[in-house]
Write an enzyme that holds these catalytic residues in place. Structure first.
Site, PDB file in Angstrom:
ATOM      1  N   ASN A  30      -9.547   0.596   3.734  1.00 50.78           N
ATOM      2  CA  ASN A  30      -9.639   1.030   2.454  1.00 50.78           C
ATOM      3  C   ASN A  30      -9.596  -0.077   1.465  1.00 50.78           C
ATOM      4  O   ASN A  30      -9.367   0.001   0.154  1.00 50.78           O
ATOM      5  CB  ASN A  30      -8.669   2.459   1.962  1.00 50.78           C
ATOM      6  CG  ASN A  30      -8.858   3.188   3.153  1.00 50.78           C
ATOM      7  OD1 ASN A  30      -7.836   3.885   4.050  1.00 50.78           O
ATOM      8  ND2 ASN A  30      -9.801   4.246   2.927  1.00 50.78           N
TER       9      ASN A  30
ATOM     10  N   ILE B  24      -9.919  -1.647  -3.847  1.00 46.26           N
ATOM     11  CA  ILE B  24      -9.177  -0.763  -3.149  1.00 46.26           C
ATOM     12  C   ILE B  24     -10.164   0.809  -3.254  1.00 46.26           C
ATOM     13  O   ILE B  24     -10.538   1.039  -4.290  1.00 46.26           O
ATOM     14  CB  ILE B  24      -7.830  -0.312  -3.663  1.00 46.26           C
ATOM     15  CG1 ILE B  24      -7.022  -1.838  -3.658  1.00 46.26           C
ATOM     16  CG2 ILE B  24      -6.948   0.581  -3.116  1.00 46.26           C
ATOM     17  CD1 ILE B  24      -5.830  -1.917  -4.508  1.00 46.26           C
ATOM     18  N   CYS B  25      -9.920   1.439  -2.109  1.00 41.27           N
ATOM     19  CA  CYS B  25     -10.600   2.685  -2.123  1.00 41.27           C
ATOM     20  C   CYS B  25      -9.405   3.717  -2.222  1.00 41.27           C
ATOM     21  O   CYS B  25      -8.814   3.934  -0.891  1.00 41.27           O
ATOM     22  CB  CYS B  25     -11.678   2.787  -1.137  1.00 41.27           C
ATOM     23  SG  CYS B  25     -12.171   4.509  -1.267  1.00 41.27           S
ATOM     24  N   LEU B  26      -9.068   4.412  -3.266  1.00 37.49           N
ATOM     25  CA  LEU B  26      -7.762   5.244  -3.143  1.00 37.49           C
ATOM     26  C   LEU B  26      -8.034   6.380  -4.354  1.00 37.49           C
ATOM     27  O   LEU B  26      -8.253   6.190  -5.520  1.00 37.49           O
ATOM     28  CB  LEU B  26      -6.568   4.480  -3.261  1.00 37.49           C
ATOM     29  CG  LEU B  26      -5.299   5.292  -3.693  1.00 37.49           C
ATOM     30  CD1 LEU B  26      -4.809   6.065  -2.366  1.00 37.49           C
ATOM     31  CD2 LEU B  26      -4.145   4.411  -3.941  1.00 37.49           C
TER      32      LEU B  26
END
Lengths: 221, 278
Positions: A79, A87-89
């Site tokens: 992620n 960042i993938c959140l």
């Protein structure tokens, strides 16, 4: 519209007051819009023992929009972009709410390091590595942590200066190593020397296609 | 190093992107903003207008809706359009309630509502575990707007945020009741709140309406402008009362019935409607 400086100040204090989570946050300039944070790699993860730096930008409409965060320290994680640190959140996007704070986001990032979400990846190649070969993934993630996030004697060649992105050569060897980001690996497999590939990727903001273009045109500065 | 400038270091735009070269969050957000631009310039809560625009909009549309609008315009004088940004429900409630309280200042009803939407809401939010050190700022904005009859202030994002928090707090407090409606689509009430109540720009649905009516102690009437045919275009009104009624101490007849907030609902959107003076 001015930033909500009162709130940001209180959030910074909150991060600093909680010694149990081992978080830090510093001002980058003398305003409250740009911060440098660090989180510790969680135990029982390939990131254990590492200190990971975060670039944190607070837009003027914060806290009604999420903070912009990315990893400065290279992280090998499904992620997190291995090239840009993006960042993938969910809580940094759609599920951000003004109820959350810098501290809660930083703690969530620590949990993300423990529990990747490979079906919603930021870095497709790292995610597929994670899904395909968990052991190999853990090894690479561990290597990245040792090279970039642990400022000890384990890799004296890089500890003297801040880790460049993409990762600095571990050895003088021209062969690509498992610790390299996928773009680095691909380009080196085409026969370009490591130093040149590294510079080409840097000047192309990590884009493999543009780096290749530059390499082919002999345009690497 | 910038990661949001796709043109940097390249002169060619026609290359297929590498797998990891997906747009940055900033690029996605700016694209989204561009699409939503016309809407993002609309007023948060517009001026009071007649139903003419709405009637014109549906002139060639569904006859049942048109009939309802014509019928509505005989007893209601008009509406305020709200911005379609997913916050319209909360904004409409805040704006209208602020107006109603200003017009009824000093009545037992207004005093009871002010007590409920101020200290009592703070208490509920605190009990639900919200960090009042930070969230108290949002509550201040709401209470200041109500005290000053400041409808501009009532439209602020901080007020929307606070109303979302008190909505969530009431949902948590009455979890037994609300879980029955929520657990079909969400594994836990907490997850529902985290994705459907707390984030800005997420629309409100039935559980939210019941919760906010309860939080503020106000009855909310919602006219559903749907396409079902009704006799003489009668509107389907849904009246949502607070779960715990307002404690109005002494009732003075001259005040008339307690005011209600009235909204017009079309799928995904709420506008404020105003009854003609009797």
């Amino acid at each position: 519209m001015l930033s909500d400086t009162r709130r940001i100040e209180r959030e910074i204090r909150q991060v600093r007051q909680d010694s149990s989570a081992n978080l830090t946050v510093e001002l980058v300039d003398d305003n409250l819009c740009h911060l440098l944070g660090t989180i510790q790699g969680p135990a029982n993860s390939p990131y254990a023992g590492g200190t990971f730096q975060l670039d944190i930008v607070l837009p003027t409409t914060y806290p009604f929009v999420p903070p912009k965060m990315r990893f400065i320290t290279p992280v090998y994680h499904p992620n997190v972009s291995s090239v840009t640190g993006a960042i993938c959140l969910d809580i940094l996007k759609d599920e951000w709410t003004p109820v959350l704070t810098l501290k809660t986001v930083m703690i969530s990032l620590q949990s993300l390091l423990c529990d990747p979400v490979p079906d919603n990846p930021q870095d497709a190649e790292v995610a597929s590595h994670y899904m395909r070969d968990r052991k190999g993934f853990d090894q690479t993630a561990r290597q990245w942590t040792e090279i970039h996030a642990i400022p000890s004697a384990t890799s004296p060649s890089v500890s003297s200066s801040p880790a460049p992105r993409p990762p600095a050569p571990q050895t003088a060897s021209a062969a690509s190593s498992a610790a390299d980001p996928p773009a680095m690996k691909t380009l080196m497999e085409m026969g370009f020397p490591r130093q040149l590939v590294s510079r080409a990727l840097q000047q192309s903001d990590g884009s493999e296609t543009r780096a290749l273009e530059a390499l082919l045109a002999n345009n690497v500065v | 190093m910038s990661d949001n400038n796709p043109a940097a270091g390249s002169t060619s735009a026609g290359d297929p992107p590498a797998a990891y070269d997906r747009p940055t969050d900033e690029q996605i957000l700016s694209f989204e903003r561009k699409i939503k631009e016309p809407e993002s310039q609309a007023q948060l809560v517009g001026p009071l207008t007649s139903f003419d625009n709405l009637i014109a909009e549906y002139a060639n549309g569904n006859p049942a809706i048109l009939a309802k609008l014509h019928a509505l315009s005989t007893s209601y004088c008009g509406l305020r359009a709200t911005r379609r940004d997913g916050n319209c429900f909360y904004r409409a409630i805040a704006f209208r309630l602020c107006e109603l309280l200003a017009s009824r200042r000093g009545t037992p009803w207004a005093d009871a509502v002010v007590l409920r939407l101020g200290p009592e809401c703070r208490e509920v939010a605190k009990e639900a575990g919200y960090n009042m050190d930070l969230m108290g700022d949002f509550a201040d904005c709401w209470e200041d707007a109500v005290r000053d009859g400041d409808v501009e202030g009532a439209m602020a994002d901080s007020v929307v945020c606070w109303l979302r928090i008190v909505t969530a707090a009431v949902l948590k407090k009455n979890s037994d009741l609300f879980e029955a409606f929520i657990l079909d689509s969400y594994p836990t009430l907490e997850l529902f709140i985290g994705s459907q109540v707390e984030p800005m720009n997420v629309e409100a649905d039935q559980p939210h309406i019941v919760a906010i009516a309860t939080a503020l102690g106000v009855t909310i009437r919602i006219g559903n402008l749907d396409s079902s045919s009704t006799a003489e275009g009668a509107m389907n009104w849904h009246e949502i009362d607070p779960l715990e009624p307002l404690a109005v101490t002494s009732k003075v007849d001259t005040d008339g019935p307690d005011p209600v907030v009235e909204l017009l609902y079309r799928p995904g959107h709420y506008d404020i409607v105003y009854k003609q003076a009797a």
